[in-house]
Design an enzyme around this catalytic site. Structure first.
Site, short mmCIF file in Angstrom:
data_model
loop_
_atom_site.label_atom_id
_atom_site.label_comp_id
_atom_site.label_asym_id
_atom_site.label_seq_id
_atom_site.Cartn_x
_atom_site.Cartn_y
_atom_site.Cartn_z
N GLU A 125 -7.94 17.56 9.04
CA GLU A 125 -7.04 18.06 10.07
C GLU A 125 -5.35 17.44 9.53
O GLU A 125 -4.26 17.68 10.14
CB GLU A 125 -6.82 17.16 11.29
CG GLU A 125 -8.20 17.92 12.06
CD GLU A 125 -8.21 19.19 12.34
OE1 GLU A 125 -7.05 19.67 12.72
OE2 GLU A 125 -9.13 20.05 12.40
N HIS A 170 -3.62 25.25 8.73
CA HIS A 170 -5.23 25.31 7.96
C HIS A 170 -5.23 26.57 7.27
O HIS A 170 -5.81 26.65 6.17
CB HIS A 170 -6.22 25.47 9.15
CG HIS A 170 -6.56 24.12 9.87
ND1 HIS A 170 -6.81 23.08 9.33
CD2 HIS A 170 -6.57 24.03 11.22
CE1 HIS A 170 -7.02 22.05 10.31
NE2 HIS A 170 -7.03 22.44 11.44
N TYR A 185 -9.45 10.88 14.33
CA TYR A 185 -8.15 11.58 15.05
C TYR A 185 -7.08 10.65 14.77
O TYR A 185 -5.97 11.26 14.18
CB TYR A 185 -8.29 11.59 16.55
CG TYR A 185 -9.33 12.36 17.10
CD1 TYR A 185 -9.17 13.72 17.06
CD2 TYR A 185 -10.38 11.96 17.61
CE1 TYR A 185 -10.01 14.66 17.48
CE2 TYR A 185 -11.55 12.77 18.20
CZ TYR A 185 -11.33 14.02 18.06
OH TYR A 185 -12.23 14.79 18.61
N HIS A 213 -0.20 24.42 13.99
CA HIS A 213 -1.38 23.64 13.38
C HIS A 213 -2.20 24.49 12.80
O HIS A 213 -2.76 24.38 11.64
CB HIS A 213 -1.80 22.99 14.64
CG HIS A 213 -3.30 22.14 14.49
ND1 HIS A 213 -3.17 20.92 14.25
CD2 HIS A 213 -4.44 22.60 14.08
CE1 HIS A 213 -4.59 20.48 14.15
NE2 HIS A 213 -5.32 21.50 13.89
N GLU A 214 -2.58 25.60 13.46
CA GLU A 214 -3.70 26.59 13.02
C GLU A 214 -3.22 27.21 11.46
O GLU A 214 -4.05 27.40 10.59
CB GLU A 214 -4.07 27.69 14.12
CG GLU A 214 -4.95 26.98 15.31
CD GLU A 214 -5.93 26.31 14.75
OE1 GLU A 214 -6.66 26.57 13.70
OE2 GLU A 214 -6.22 25.28 15.58
ZN LIG Z 1 -7.27 21.81 13.23
#
Ligand SMILES: [Zn+2]
Length: 680
Positions: free
Chosen positions: A496, A471, A606, A467-468
């Protein structure tokens, strides 16, 4: 600056090399004193340039809008290392100076957007009516909007009023959060009432008169309601938990909602939700409500049978005493029970197959293959700690160097405590026409290796890593022209989305095998039956989970569209209808709904980004999870433009059709009539 002369020369040589390679030279070896000076100097320089800009007599797009972006961009770049060191420097004095710099620069930026003189120049440039296209037109529109939303288009008295309203909102929000954080309430439970709770929890709890003191902090609350067998004990704790904040916060919430409406009306918006959503991918409250409503109806198809399953477990455990209702103090308990008895996923066992070095190596390899990139390990070159590694990113076909990223994965005294991706230098076109190459840093806190065991990752950590790093890719692969749209500078309900999409790779059987290797014998891959159980457990009670999110989002949106004469009554009405679980009698759950202070009219984000993440992923499911052409398409359509065009346009371009919720629902096992399953 007190630094040995040879080290200084070596550093200068290093910085000069960075600059020649097209990278902004970041100095991470700076002392606290030098950091303070650099931070102040950067602000003073920006201030001088902004004042000159405000005095511009013949402004046009280039002289006003582009120049404004350059001034703020230079300020960001010059304070990037100082601010980031506030999170990661091994030296406390440097960290403190870095945090101060962060606070000062944030305040300064807010102040800049309240300057009437600056806005006047921008408006004068706008009045020239130059024909602008593409990113220029978008910059023009967004920057003016930023100032308007700060109230700069209002008469002085109303602008003052707006400022006053916003200050009141900030102060009430802070009090609200503080009230929740400082709740000191607890319950005392006997040994019998503690039955079922984890032993390590009972060991660490304080005792009062032979009873266990269970607080409302997460590390106490969640293991208790998930495991305590006694329904009455769970009811007591859940009741206290949902009284945090109490009547005081209920009153604060009411006041904040009213102030928000007043502020929105001053600026000419129908409601606070309309004000917030103007800048989001969703655009309007109506679009959000339609999204939530449509999704809710389909989620019932999974949520209702799940509820029945959990109720059957409850009936079996409580027998004739059961009231046949799954209460707010029941669902976590029966969900845990279901996971334990039916799926038997042993996270500790799984962890043995994920040595950190192997997972990181494979993750980097997967991202390179998938997106058509090459990462070159440059060692700890010029970083803030010897544990840190620097990588250079280039395109695997053209060899063109695109960006660099830092990896700082292990905990240290005083270091930032979570996992996150930091933008250090944003990609943007510089005044000389060259492209400033982005620099980012991935920070995490995985266990360090010990004498007996190497550093190992839980499967959840592996997911976080993907996930990170998503980014990091979003930040560094940008080709946006302006800082305003660079990398992750996208709508908040979209930011996100790419990272959530990349989480899917750690739920693929082939990828899991490839990334795993038992720490005692790396040739031993994660066994297939373990993988199967992990995959099956992933979706257990997902219908109820998403209905619960849908409820919070619906509640939040309703509060900010229509308000509520009584916020608790609204909660009690919507909760059973949407989440299928009734609100407990006597509680005031909205008094601790801290999302409402800061993520207001935003909770839907979300679900929104997850739905579109699954939709984007469906193309990889169809084309192959490691299909480089599809990966390159994702780069081109979604990662490179960043916020420089509407996010829905990027997504539509990548998918070749309008985005929809079918892939998300299919993943949950909820079929949509006429939907094609992804080809395998
Ligand atoms: Zn995130």
């Amino acid at each position: 600056m007190n630094r040995p002369i040879t080290a200084t020369l070596a550093l200068l040589a290093c910085l000069a090399l960075d600059a020649r390679a097209g990278f902004y030279p970041l100095d991470f070896t700076i002392s606290a004193q030098a950091l303070k000076e650099a931070c102040a100097a950067a602000q003073a320089k920006a201030e001088g340039r902004l004042q000159a800009l405000a005095g511009e007599t013949a402004p046009d797009f280039r002289k006003a809008f582009t120049a404004f972006g350059e001034i703020m961009g230079d300020l960001d770049d010059e304070t990037a290392a100082p601010i980031f060191l506030g999170q990661v420097s091994p030296d406390k004095a440097v960290r403190d100076a870095g945090t101060d710099c962060d606070t000062a620069v944030s305040k300064y930026a807010v102040d800049v957007y309240s300057r009437a003189g600056l806005f006047k120049v921008l408006k004068a440039a706008a009045d020239r009516g130059e024909l602008l296209e593409g990113e220029d037109a978008r910059l023009f529109e967004k920057v003016l909007l930023d100032f308007k939303r700060s109230g700069l288009d209002l008469p002085d008295a109303e602008r003052e009023k707006l400022k006053e309203l916003r200050q009141k909102i900030v102060s009430l929000s802070n009090d609200f959060s503080k009230e929740v954080a400082e709740t000191g309430d607890f319950a005392l439970f006997t040994e019998a009432q503690m039955a079922g709770t984890p032993e390590d929890m009972r060991k660490r709890l304080d005792q009062v008169d032979g009873k266990y003191k269970v607080t409302l902090d997460y590390p106490d609350y969640f293991p208790f309601v998930e495991n305590a067998k006694d329904p009455e004990a769970r009811r007591i704790l859940e009741g206290k938990f949902n009284l945090r904040g109490g009547q005081k916060n209920k009153a604060r919430l009411k006041e904040v909602l009213a102030l928000r409406v007043e502020a929105a009306k001053l600026l000419g918006y129908k409601t606070h939700a309309h004000f917030v959503l103007e800048e989001r991918m969703a655009k309007t409250p109506e679009a959000v409500m339609a999204f939530l409503d449509g999704l809710r109806r389909k989620l019932y198809l999974k949520g209702r049978p799940e509820l029945k399953d959990l109720l059957a477990l409850k009936a079996a455990e409580e027998g004739p005493r059961s009231d046949g209702v799954l209460h707010a103090w029941d669902w976590r308990y029966y969900h845990e029970k279901l996971m334990r008895t039916r799926y038997q996923v042993d996270q500790q066992k799984i962890k043995e197959y994920f040595p950190t070095d192997l997972v990181v190596e494979q993750m980097l390899a997967i991202y390179q293959e998938l997106l058509g990139l090459k990462f070159r390990d440059l060692g700890p070159m010029g970083a803030w700690h010897p544990d840190v590694k620097v990588y250079e990113i280039s395109d695997s076909r053209t060899g063109v160097v695109l960006a660099r990223f830092f990896m700082d994965l292990y905990p240290r005294e005083g270091k930032y405590k979570h996992a996150a991706a930091f933008t250090l230098i944003q990609g943007r076109v510089l005044p000389d026409g060259s492209y400033q190459k982005p620099l980012s840093a991935m920070v995490a806190n995985f266990d360090k290796p010990t004498a007996e065991k190497p550093s190992l990752l839980q499967h959840g950590d592996v997911e976080t890593l993907f996930h990170e790093f998503g980014h990091i890719m979003h930040q560094t692969l940008t080709r946006a022209r302006y800082r305003r749209f660079s990398g992750t500078a996208v709508a908040r309900d979209f930011v996100e989305c790419p990272s959530q999409m990349f989480e899917n790779w750690v739920w693929d059987e082939g990828i899991l095998q490839r990334m795993s290797g038992h720490y005692a014998d790396r040739a031993q891959k994660l066994p297939q039956d373990m993988i199967r159980r992990m995959l099956a457990a992933r979706l257990v009670d997902a219908g109820l989970k998403y209905l619960r999110q849908n409820f919070f989002a619906t509640y939040d949106m309703t509060l900010n569209i229509a308000g509520a004469s009584d916020t608790t009554e609204l909660y009690a009405r919507l909760m059973p209808e949407v989440s299928l679980i009734p609100m407990s009698p006597g509680v005031i759950p909205e008094a601790s709904f801290t999302h409402e202070m800061g993520y207001d009219a935003g909770y839907y984000g979300y679900l929104w980004s997850e739905v579109f993440a699954q939709d984007a992923f469906s193309r990889f499911e169809g084309d192959g999870i490691l299909n480089e052409e599809t990966g390159r398409d994702f780069r081109r359509w979604v990662l490179e433009p960043g916020g420089s065009r509407e996010e829905s346009v990027s997504l539509k371009g990548f998918l070749g059709r309008e985005p929809n919720d079918e892939a998300f629902l299919r993943e949950l096992g909820i079929g949509t009539p006429g939907a094609k399953p992804a080809k395998k």
